[in-house]
Design a protein around this motif. Structure first.
Motif, PDB file in Angstrom:
ATOM      1  N   SER A 146       4.418  -2.797 -10.721  1.00 10.93           N
ATOM      2  CA  SER A 146       3.878  -1.535 -10.223  1.00 10.93           C
ATOM      3  C   SER A 146       2.470  -1.690  -9.645  1.00 10.93           C
ATOM      4  O   SER A 146       2.157  -1.099  -8.619  1.00 10.93           O
ATOM      5  N   VAL A 147       1.633  -2.476 -10.286  1.00  6.49           N
ATOM      6  CA  VAL A 147       0.220  -2.541  -9.881  1.00  6.49           C
ATOM      7  C   VAL A 147      -0.087  -3.611  -8.841  1.00  6.49           C
ATOM      8  O   VAL A 147      -1.200  -3.673  -8.333  1.00  6.49           O
ATOM      9  N   ARG A 148       0.888  -4.426  -8.466  1.00  5.89           N
ATOM     10  CA  ARG A 148       0.626  -5.539  -7.539  1.00  5.89           C
ATOM     11  C   ARG A 148       0.486  -5.114  -6.080  1.00  5.89           C
ATOM     12  O   ARG A 148       0.197  -5.941  -5.219  1.00  5.89           O
ATOM     13  N   VAL A 149       0.665  -3.845  -5.767  1.00  6.59           N
ATOM     14  CA  VAL A 149       0.630  -3.401  -4.372  1.00  6.59           C
ATOM     15  C   VAL A 149      -0.794  -3.444  -3.816  1.00  6.59           C
ATOM     16  O   VAL A 149      -1.767  -3.406  -4.558  1.00  6.59           O
ATOM     17  N   GLN A 150      -0.895  -3.511  -2.482  1.00  5.47           N
ATOM     18  CA  GLN A 150      -2.177  -3.806  -1.845  1.00  5.47           C
ATOM     19  C   GLN A 150      -3.287  -2.826  -2.167  1.00  5.47           C
ATOM     20  O   GLN A 150      -4.413  -3.232  -2.403  1.00  5.47           O
ATOM     21  N   GLN A 151      -2.998  -1.516  -2.158  1.00  2.34           N
ATOM     22  CA  GLN A 151      -4.098  -0.590  -2.391  1.00  2.34           C
ATOM     23  C   GLN A 151      -4.702  -0.788  -3.775  1.00  2.34           C
ATOM     24  O   GLN A 151      -5.923  -0.675  -3.950  1.00  2.34           O
TER      25      GLN A 151
END
Length: 194
Positions: A146-151
């Protein structure tokens, strides 16, 4: 098309993943041409030059973010990032089970709900002068999806950059000595929503 699991830290396995990915693209293209009306002459215009690695290594930080934190919309006093991206696990046994068990009813899925990512997740245990933002931050396998996204990675990186500069200038490199409330104030001043 079934995805094979490969170790993103092993160059031989990365090569195998590249080969598997290209073979999968060819299979899917043949399927489309054969079974989808209007796609008889379809072709692939562009393919990414490298396989995308979603995960390799993660630190063990002063706090490890969990799926429960995400699904319960956990808030932390040392928050450096808000996240509303779902748990996103591909082709792993039991991955769908996590979301099925919640029935999609957890507060995380409610409108305007989010969870925090605490500063402690980018502070590795046993080291005083290091911060590790991004997809290698301290989290469980499910939480990392869940937290690996760019933003999120950008926001963690901004927090780590400010904290590292302050630690070097004010605290002899000790990243744990940072006043996180002061860090939050600075991030808000720069336009962050914490």
């Amino acid at each position: 098309m079934r995805a094979e699991l490969h170790d993103g830290t092993d160059p031989w396995q990365l090569s195998a993943a590249q080969t598997d990915g290209r073979a999968g693209i060819e299979r899917l293209t043949r399927f489309c041409r054969q079974f989808l009306p209007g796609c008889e002459n379809a072709f692939i215009g562009v393919v990414a030059p490298m396989v995308g690695v979603r995960e390799s290594r993660r630190i063990v930080g002063d706090y490890t973010l969990s799926a429960e934190d995400i699904l319960s919309a956990a808030k932390f006093p040392d928050s450096i990032c808000r996240n509303h991206y779902p748990v996103d696990i591909h082709s792993v046994k039991g991955g769908a089970k996590l979301l099925h068990e919640t029935g999609g009813e957890a507060p995380y899925f409610a409108k305007d709900a989010w969870h925090d990512l605490p500063y402690r997740c980018i502070v590795p245990q046993g080291v005083s002068n290091l911060l590790v933002p991004g997809r290698a931050a301290s989290s469980t396998f499910e939480a990392q999806s869940s937290v690996r996204v760019q933003q999120n990675c950008h926001t963690m990186g901004e927090a780590a950059g400010i904290a590292a500069a302050w630690a070097a200038a004010r605290y002899g490199g000790d990243v744990r000595a940072i006043d996180v409330s002061e860090l939050q104030t600075e991030m808000r001043r720069l336009g962050g929503r914490l």
